[in-house]
Scaffold this active site. Structure first.
Site, mmCIF file in Angstrom:
data_model
loop_
_atom_site.group_PDB
_atom_site.id
_atom_site.type_symbol
_atom_site.label_atom_id
_atom_site.label_comp_id
_atom_site.label_asym_id
_atom_site.label_seq_id
_atom_site.Cartn_x
_atom_site.Cartn_y
_atom_site.Cartn_z
ATOM 1 N N GLU A 149 0.814 -1.178 -0.013
ATOM 2 C CA GLU A 149 0.086 0.222 0.033
ATOM 3 C C GLU A 149 0.955 1.282 -0.028
ATOM 4 O O GLU A 149 0.897 1.912 1.079
ATOM 5 C CB GLU A 149 -0.912 -0.065 1.273
ATOM 6 C CG GLU A 149 -2.118 -0.941 0.914
ATOM 7 C CD GLU A 149 -3.062 -0.844 2.149
ATOM 8 O OE1 GLU A 149 -2.896 -0.116 3.195
ATOM 9 O OE2 GLU A 149 -4.068 -1.622 1.805
ATOM 10 N N GLU A 321 -6.750 -7.604 -0.551
ATOM 11 C CA GLU A 321 -7.098 -7.464 0.905
ATOM 12 C C GLU A 321 -8.711 -7.169 0.734
ATOM 13 O O GLU A 321 -9.072 -6.008 0.125
ATOM 14 C CB GLU A 321 -6.579 -6.684 1.636
ATOM 15 C CG GLU A 321 -5.036 -6.865 1.897
ATOM 16 C CD GLU A 321 -4.308 -5.796 2.489
ATOM 17 O OE1 GLU A 321 -5.052 -5.173 3.408
ATOM 18 O OE2 GLU A 321 -3.061 -5.786 2.739
HETATM 19 C C1 GAL Z 1 -4.464 -2.272 4.990
HETATM 20 C C2 GAL Z 1 -3.147 -3.030 5.113
HETATM 21 C C3 GAL Z 1 -3.180 -4.155 6.252
HETATM 22 C C4 GAL Z 1 -3.907 -4.160 7.324
HETATM 23 C C5 GAL Z 1 -5.686 -3.746 6.721
HETATM 24 C C6 GAL Z 1 -6.357 -3.511 8.018
HETATM 25 O O1 GAL Z 1 -4.448 -1.079 4.696
HETATM 26 O O2 GAL Z 1 -2.437 -3.258 4.106
HETATM 27 O O3 GAL Z 1 -1.889 -4.567 6.347
HETATM 28 O O4 GAL Z 1 -3.333 -3.118 7.843
HETATM 29 O O5 GAL Z 1 -5.337 -2.336 6.125
HETATM 30 O O6 GAL Z 1 -7.547 -3.285 7.399
#
Ligand code: GAL
Length: 652
Positions: A149, A321
């Site tokens: 990110e 994710e």
């Molecule tokens: C994203 C990140 C993850 C985790 C997640 C939590 O932004 O890539 O590592 O922190 O959020 O929602």
């Protein structure tokens, strides 16, 4: 091992380093049972992989990968460069990024590096190379993620000494002489003339606003630094891991770097989708809307990013994710409605994603994200998201592959326009992102599937209709594409309002010569509660006065007598920011003329045609009838869509 990119899959983000080894095999087995086939690993693991400078300890990762591979799972392996270990600061004390407030970032969380620090960049290439040498040809490894990110926690624009020095070099390279820079920036104004590049500071801490041309170049530079950082890792890794795609996981509503430019060095785009958190934190909407969708997320926001990142990935898209339950980081963190995890997965597949990977396997009982859900609770009992994933995995058996098909409508999204909007918003209410997103929402209410395209408008002629709101500079390529294509295009407001060095064009915007015989003579911004009404809706927040020449035709006047839209040939210019009704009127009029079918889509419902199917998702907490959207029947679900329901209709 080469991945079949078309196959739809589920994945999960897993942190074996957080759990006792004895748990790994059972975890892997359960993943497979639930229909998960890809596992993302290692993006924050540098301090375990290299506990001291040069002392490598890859054994645990070898074992974790072997355990996963024994169950038939495949791995997306990450470079751990978003979390430099503490010892790195001893080696490179000046590698911490410095915020726009002039304060250095501290150690103790993540993303504390400076994109301009070449010493750190070399360390990243070193660890990427070591990982590539060890795992590049590993049977289980099917893809790589670089870093994590870019831009999260506001980390693109650093005001460190490293950034200052490299910014000066960047300016020298671009302008060659200081005289050229002075005139490009208009430094004669307020006596800002420089004699040497070394005199130029970063545009912070000035008494009042810095010169917008200066800031614009700094934002462009900061974006280019991300491109260079990413490219260095990609180039190191690519020859070591043939046939494995290299990707990065982008975020929602992040505009500080040009994702198309970063994406050009990668094989696909992936992004991280947190719908409920986004609605709380970054979607601009009124309270009524936020209440209605508090447990579902905004009904258009995820779709927009799928379409955007499909463009960044040149057709290859993954969700790296996916929110599995409540998150921990938003202003408020409600539990999603039952069914939403399934809906979000299907919506991603509908927009061309071939993987949805859930963040994370098991909720961590320690450290920063202990309140963030996983598919399992900390004690390994299943959370609600797990059963929904298993349902999706079963449903995928009937819809195993994605096929990307071109949408009828193109919408332009451009990062430099977002920077320009930030530099001179001309109002507290103007943001480029929200302008484009308002057009996207209107297209969706009419049931139109959308492809997002970049600012050069390549492939414009392949579309039946295009929208170009707020594109701040028209490149020569964009102008040529615009004038050559016969595709109807709705342009404006604020199109071609600035040159690349942030001046008003000499002949006034939109400066399209004989193609569009009009000039913007004034741009005003207005209070949200003072819209300018017109026959089919209103202009809000941003409005332009235009002088219209004999070749162009005024299509509609606002109540105050100024043109709302002006047409000439295939181009329509809209002289302000349309409200929903006016957007829909303009879009429908042009779609009808172009023979593009539109529908009346109920609020909160998303529709996407892709690969022979029409996917319909219901973000509402109540049922809706969608029979009019499925003239040829349903392959999944039916005409009455339950709350958070998903239907797949056959296309004729
Ligand atoms: C994203 C990140 C993850 C985790 C997640 C939590 O932004 O890539 O590592 O922190 O959020 O929602």
């Amino acid at each position: 091992m080469t991945l079949n990119w078309q196959q739809r899959r589920l994945g999960v983000c897993y942190y074996p380093e957080h759990w006792p080894r004895e748990q790994w095999a059972a975890d892997a087995r359960q993943m497979v049972e639930k229909g998960i086939s890809l596992v993302r690993l290692a993006e924050f693991s540098w301090s375990l992989l290299e506990p001291e400078p040069g002392r490598l300890a890859f054994g645990w990762l070898d074992d974790a990968m072997a355990t996963l591979a024994a169950e038939g799972l495949k791995v997306i392996l990450c470079t751990p460069t978003a979390t430099p270990p503490r010892w790195m600061l001893e080696r490179h004390p000046d590698m911490l990024a410095v915020g726009m407030d002039g304060r250095p970032r501290g150690f103790g969380s993540r993303r504390h590096y400076d994109f301009s620090h070449i010493g750190y960049r070399d360390e990243c290439v070193r660890i990427a190379t070591l990982m590539g040498e060890r795992y590049g040809k590993h049977d289980a490894v099917v893809a790589w993620q670089l870093d994590n990110e870019y831009g999260c926690h506001d980390t693109i624009r650093s005001t460190s000494m490293a950034a200052r020095t490299r910014f000066q070099a960047y300016l020298r390279e671009h302008y060659t002489t200081i005289g050229a820079l002075n005139s490009a920036w208009g430094n004669v104004f307020w006596s800002m003339l420089y004699s040497r590049f070394e005199e130029i500071d970063l545009p912070i801490a000035t008494v009042t606003e810095p010169n917008p041309s200066h800031t614009y170049d700094f934002y462009r530079f900061a974006s280019d630094e991300v491109v260079a950082f990413n490219r260095a890792q990609a180039q190191a890794l690519r020859p070591l891991s043939p046939g494995r795609p290299i990707v990065h996981n982008y975020m929602g509503r992040t505009v500080e770097f040009d994702h198309y430019a970063v994406g050009a060095d990668l094989d696909a785009a992936t992004w991280d989708s947190y719908p409920v958190g986004f609605l709380e934190n970054v979607v601009a909407a009124d309270d009524e809307h936020k209440r209605a969708f508090a447990r579902q997320g905004d009904p258009d926001f995820q779709a927009f990013h799928h379409d955007l990142y499909r463009a960044v990935g040149r057709g290859a898209l993954w969700v790296m994710e996916q929110q599995p339950g409540p998150v921990n980081w938003a202003q408020r963190n409600p539990v999603p409605l039952p069914g939403m995890v399934r809906l979000w997965c299907w919506e991603a597949f509908a927009h061309g994603a071939s993987l949805v990977s859930v963040f994370r396997w098991r909720q961590a009982p320690f450290a920063q994200e202990q309140m963030h859900a996983g598919l399992l609770l900390p004690d390994s009992t299943p959370g609600p998201g797990l059963a929904e994933c298993a349902t999706v995995a079963r449903e995928l058996l009937a819809f195993p592959a994605t096929a990307i098909t071109r949408a009828p409508v193109a919408l332009v999204f451009d990062y430099a326009s977002a920077w320009a909007g930030e530099i001179t918003p001309h109002s507290v209410d103007f943001t480029y992102f929200d302008l484009v997103f308002s057009a996207y929402r209107a297209l969706r209410r009419l049931g139109l599937s959308v492809d997002i395209i970049g600012p050069d408008l390549d492939e414009l002629s392949q579309y039946q209709l295009a929208l170009v709101p707020g594109l701040v500079t028209l490149s020569e390529t964009a102008k040529a594409n615009l004038t050559r294509a016969s595709t109807p295009v709705i342009l404006g407001p604020r199109v071609n309002a600035k040159t690349p060095t942030f001046h008003i064009p000499a002949d006034l915007p939109p400066d399209l010569g004989a193609c569009l015989d009009l000039k913007v003579t004034a741009a005003e911004t207005i209070r949200p509660d003072c819209p300018i009404n017109a026959q089919h809706g209103a202009l809000r927040l941003w409005r332009e006065h235009v002088s219209v020449g004999p070749e162009a035709k005024v299509d509609g006047l606002a109540d105050d007598g100024w043109p709302v839209s002006v047409g000439q040939g295939h181009l329509t210019y809209v002289a302000g920011w349309p409200d929903d009704a006016l957007w829909q009127h303009l879009i429908k009029k042009n779609a009808d003329a172009a023979g593009v079918e539109t529908f009346d889509v109920p609020g909160g419902v998303g529709v996407r045609d892709m690969g022979g199917h029409r996917f319909i998702v219901n973000y509402n907490a109540y049922e809706v009838n969608v029979s009019h959207l499925a003239p040829s029947g349903f392959a999944l679900g039916g005409p009455v869509l339950e709350p958070t329901g998903v239907a797949i209709a056959e296309l004729p």
